[in-house]
Design a protein around this motif. Structure first.
Motif, PDB file in Angstrom:
ATOM      1  N   ASN A 312       8.318  -4.466 -11.794  1.00 40.63           N
ATOM      2  CA  ASN A 312       7.122  -4.060 -12.531  1.00 40.63           C
ATOM      3  C   ASN A 312       6.167  -3.271 -11.646  1.00 40.63           C
ATOM      4  O   ASN A 312       6.062  -3.518 -10.442  1.00 40.63           O
ATOM      5  CB  ASN A 312       6.390  -5.294 -13.076  1.00 40.63           C
ATOM      6  N   LEU A 313       5.450  -2.345 -12.260  1.00 41.52           N
ATOM      7  CA  LEU A 313       4.422  -1.580 -11.564  1.00 41.52           C
ATOM      8  C   LEU A 313       3.080  -2.300 -11.671  1.00 41.52           C
ATOM      9  O   LEU A 313       2.832  -3.016 -12.645  1.00 41.52           O
ATOM     10  CB  LEU A 313       4.283  -0.186 -12.185  1.00 41.52           C
ATOM     11  N   PRO A 314       2.196  -2.117 -10.687  1.00 42.93           N
ATOM     12  CA  PRO A 314       0.844  -2.659 -10.855  1.00 42.93           C
ATOM     13  C   PRO A 314       0.112  -1.894 -11.949  1.00 42.93           C
ATOM     14  O   PRO A 314       0.377  -0.713 -12.187  1.00 42.93           O
ATOM     15  CB  PRO A 314       0.198  -2.425  -9.487  1.00 42.93           C
ATOM     16  N   LYS A 315      -0.809  -2.569 -12.601  1.00 43.77           N
ATOM     17  CA  LYS A 315      -1.629  -1.891 -13.602  1.00 43.77           C
ATOM     18  C   LYS A 315      -2.818  -1.183 -12.957  1.00 43.77           C
ATOM     19  O   LYS A 315      -3.407  -0.276 -13.553  1.00 43.77           O
ATOM     20  CB  LYS A 315      -2.121  -2.902 -14.639  1.00 43.77           C
ATOM     21  N   ARG A 316      -3.144  -1.638 -11.749  1.00 41.17           N
ATOM     22  CA  ARG A 316      -4.265  -1.029 -11.026  1.00 41.17           C
ATOM     23  C   ARG A 316      -3.948  -1.083  -9.543  1.00 41.17           C
ATOM     24  O   ARG A 316      -3.495  -2.110  -9.034  1.00 41.17           O
ATOM     25  CB  ARG A 316      -5.557  -1.782 -11.323  1.00 41.17           C
ATOM     26  N   LEU A 317      -4.189   0.017  -8.847  1.00 43.79           N
ATOM     27  CA  LEU A 317      -3.910   0.084  -7.416  1.00 43.79           C
ATOM     28  C   LEU A 317      -5.130   0.652  -6.700  1.00 43.79           C
ATOM     29  O   LEU A 317      -5.631   1.724  -7.059  1.00 43.79           O
ATOM     30  CB  LEU A 317      -2.694   0.967  -7.141  1.00 43.79           C
ATOM     31  N   VAL A 318      -5.602  -0.084  -5.694  1.00 42.41           N
ATOM     32  CA  VAL A 318      -6.764   0.330  -4.912  1.00 42.41           C
ATOM     33  C   VAL A 318      -6.288   0.671  -3.504  1.00 42.41           C
ATOM     34  O   VAL A 318      -5.642  -0.151  -2.851  1.00 42.41           O
ATOM     35  CB  VAL A 318      -7.830  -0.779  -4.862  1.00 42.41           C
ATOM     36  N   ILE A 319      -6.600   1.876  -3.043  1.00 44.50           N
ATOM     37  CA  ILE A 319      -6.191   2.337  -1.718  1.00 44.50           C
ATOM     38  C   ILE A 319      -7.433   2.402  -0.835  1.00 44.50           C
ATOM     39  O   ILE A 319      -8.409   3.076  -1.171  1.00 44.50           O
ATOM     40  CB  ILE A 319      -5.526   3.727  -1.786  1.00 44.50           C
ATOM     41  N   HIS A 320      -7.395   1.689   0.294  1.00 41.00           N
ATOM     42  CA  HIS A 320      -8.503   1.678   1.252  1.00 41.00           C
ATOM     43  C   HIS A 320      -8.130   2.471   2.492  1.00 41.00           C
ATOM     44  O   HIS A 320      -7.012   2.354   2.996  1.00 41.00           O
ATOM     45  CB  HIS A 320      -8.819   0.240   1.697  1.00 41.00           C
ATOM     46  N   LYS A 321      -9.056   3.247   3.014  1.00 42.31           N
ATOM     47  CA  LYS A 321      -8.948   3.771   4.375  1.00 42.31           C
ATOM     48  C   LYS A 321     -10.340   4.018   4.923  1.00 42.31           C
ATOM     49  O   LYS A 321     -11.323   4.034   4.172  1.00 42.31           O
ATOM     50  CB  LYS A 321      -8.053   5.010   4.452  1.00 42.31           C
ATOM     51  N   THR A 322     -10.437   4.185   6.236  1.00 42.29           N
ATOM     52  CA  THR A 322     -11.755   4.198   6.878  1.00 42.29           C
ATOM     53  C   THR A 322     -12.384   5.579   6.934  1.00 42.29           C
ATOM     54  O   THR A 322     -13.533   5.706   7.352  1.00 42.29           O
ATOM     55  CB  THR A 322     -11.668   3.645   8.313  1.00 42.29           C
TER      56      THR A 322
END
Length: 483
Positions: A312-322
């Motif tokens: 399954n795919l995520p329904k929401r994806l949060v990408i963090h970088k500095t």
């Protein structure tokens, strides 16, 4: 004048709730904002499964012969009860390893204890001291690999007398050991001489015992559900390392993945970027990937998520970088994540010039307020614009104190994280609350929080290791190998 003063005012601040930690997979009432208090009251999150996997955590050791008994005494001390001597408003009594984690702490069989000479010059082989030490570490882990069913974690002791060799401009024994541990799939715990004389035994026991439990594949706590966070949300943290000849430098992108909102499933992806760096000075100031490389690394990350979640795919994806997201990075992310309905690209910067002072009413007409004795509360959020906000992850946290106030570290005026959403949508309060929660997921210490979310913290840690150990293969690694 009044108009210009009003125009310069910030919006009202918001106080976000301290995120709860969960200590049970089956009982939703076993939650606490305090990691150590929760462990003490409820036991670890994996208490129901870990004991069935193993009845004990078995410790192997490597280090100088003369300190062998001291290492053994240190491990025995983790079985004992210790009363807090520092940070008494935060640190609870340590009840002993077995009482805390519901499994025993034991020494591995004699063959799993490797004794080095006391002098680096006595290590076998030719070459400089760094080369000898590296070969000794490699030989020790190779020997222990043959005994892998006899132990869970290896303590490796680097005495202070070896410091001129263990940490130099060109060599870091800690990072080299972690890379070797990844090669042999052996979790390691590094010790220095300070642990033998550290006066605050409860604090030492909490830190070391929790780290050993995690490295043995235990789970001390997870995040309790955050209100407003959609189900099937996943997080990826990006950090960059440069390696290779300066004239043909490449990035290695490291993904620290907190797959689920509860903090489970963290794995590292060490990805070798294919495109060379065109402008080295710009790359050091604001590292970024090309569209193709961003698409490739996130596609690989998505495959890992699907492998853990029945395809399954995520329904929401949060990408963090500095650092800021370049447009081609955003385009590469959306290329790779075309099947994910909700994508957010969030810059998490600790290099903020902002400071805040918590004011209390005086009850008089002049002055109306006075500075509080403690900093702004942890979880204070101030919106800066439609896509950015300040969040104080460091600050006063009275909910974890038995005296009413608690400021971790007790030094300086805390500065907030500056969060900037470069792509995506949703309430800024939710973006900030997620970052606040993820600061509580570093299992490698006894603190209430880290200065940055764990999605950033661990990706930076792997990036540093890769920078110091250039031949570490691009691969997928359990994060506990680099703790």
């Amino acid at each position: 004048m009044a108009g210009s003063a009003l125009a310069s005012k910030l919006p009202p601040f918001t106080l976000l709730d301290e995120p709860l930690l969960s200590f049970s997979s089956s009982d939703s009432s076993q939650v606490d904002v305090h990691p150590l208090r929760g462990l003490l009251n409820y036991g670890p999150y994996s208490k129901g499964s870990f004991g069935g996997y193993t009845a004990s955590v078995r410790i192997a050791t490597v280090g100088p012969d003369s300190a062998f008994k001291r290492r053994g005494a240190l491990m025995k001390s983790l079985r004992n009860v210790h009363q807090p001597g520092d940070r008494t408003e935060y640190v609870p009594p340590y009840p002993g390893f077995e009482a805390l984690f519901r499994v025993k702490l034991e020494a591995a069989p004699a063959a799993a204890h490797i004794k080095w000479p006391d002098s680096l010059g006595q290590l076998p082989g030719a070459g400089d001291p760094q080369a000898r030490l590296f070969r000794a570490m490699d030989a020790a882990l190779r020997r222990l690999e043959a005994l892998r069913n006899e132990f869970d974690v290896v303590l490796v002791h680097f005495p202070d007398a070896w410091l001129p060799v263990t940490r130099t401009q060109d060599f870091d024994a800690h990072d080299a050991l972690k890379a070797l541990g990844a090669k042999y799939n052996i979790p390691t715990q590094v010790l220095n001489d300070r642990v033998f004389t550290f006066p605050y035994k409860a604090s030492l026991a909490w830190r070391l015992a929790t780290a050993l439990y995690v490295k043995a594949a235990g789970t001390p706590w997870k995040l309790a559900p955050l209100r407003g966070v959609p189900e099937d949300t996943a997080y990826i943290g990006l950090a960059y390392a440069l390696r290779g000849d300066q004239r043909d430098a490449h990035y290695v992108t490291c993904c620290s993945q907190v797959f689920d909102m509860d903090g489970g499933g963290m794995q590292f992806v060490a990805f070798e970027a294919r495109d060379p760096v065109a402008d080295l000075a710009e790359a050091r100031r604001n590292p970024f990937l090309t569209r193709d490389d961003m698409r490739a690394v996130l596609s690989r990350s998505l495959e890992l998520y699907q492998g853990r979640n029945a395809g399954n795919l995520p329904k929401r994806l949060v990408i963090h970088k500095t650092t800021a997201f370049k447009q081609e990075e955003i385009e590469g992310a959306f290329d790779a994540l075309a099947g994910v309905p909700d994508i957010e690209c969030v810059e998490v910067s600790a290099a903020s010039c902002w400071r805040g002072v918590w004011l209390l009413p005086t009850g008089r007409s002049k002055p109306l307020s006075k500075a509080a004795a403690y900093p702004v509360p942890r979880g204070t959020m101030v919106v800066r614009s439609g896509n950015s906000a300040l969040i104080w992850v460091a600050g006063n946290a009275p909910g974890v104190s038995n005296t009413g106030n608690y400021y971790q570290g007790k030094k300086s005026i805390p500065k907030p994280l500056n969060l900037v959403r470069h792509a995506g949508r949703g309430a800024l309060e939710l973006m900030a609350h997620e970052a606040l929660a993820l600061t509580k997921m570093d299992w490698n210490n006894d603190a209430l929080y880290d200065p940055v979310p764990v999605s950033i913290r661990y990706s930076q840690r792997l990036a540093r290791t890769i920078a110091n150990v250039p031949d570490l293969p691009g691969n997928v690694y359990p994060y506990r190998l680099f703790m």
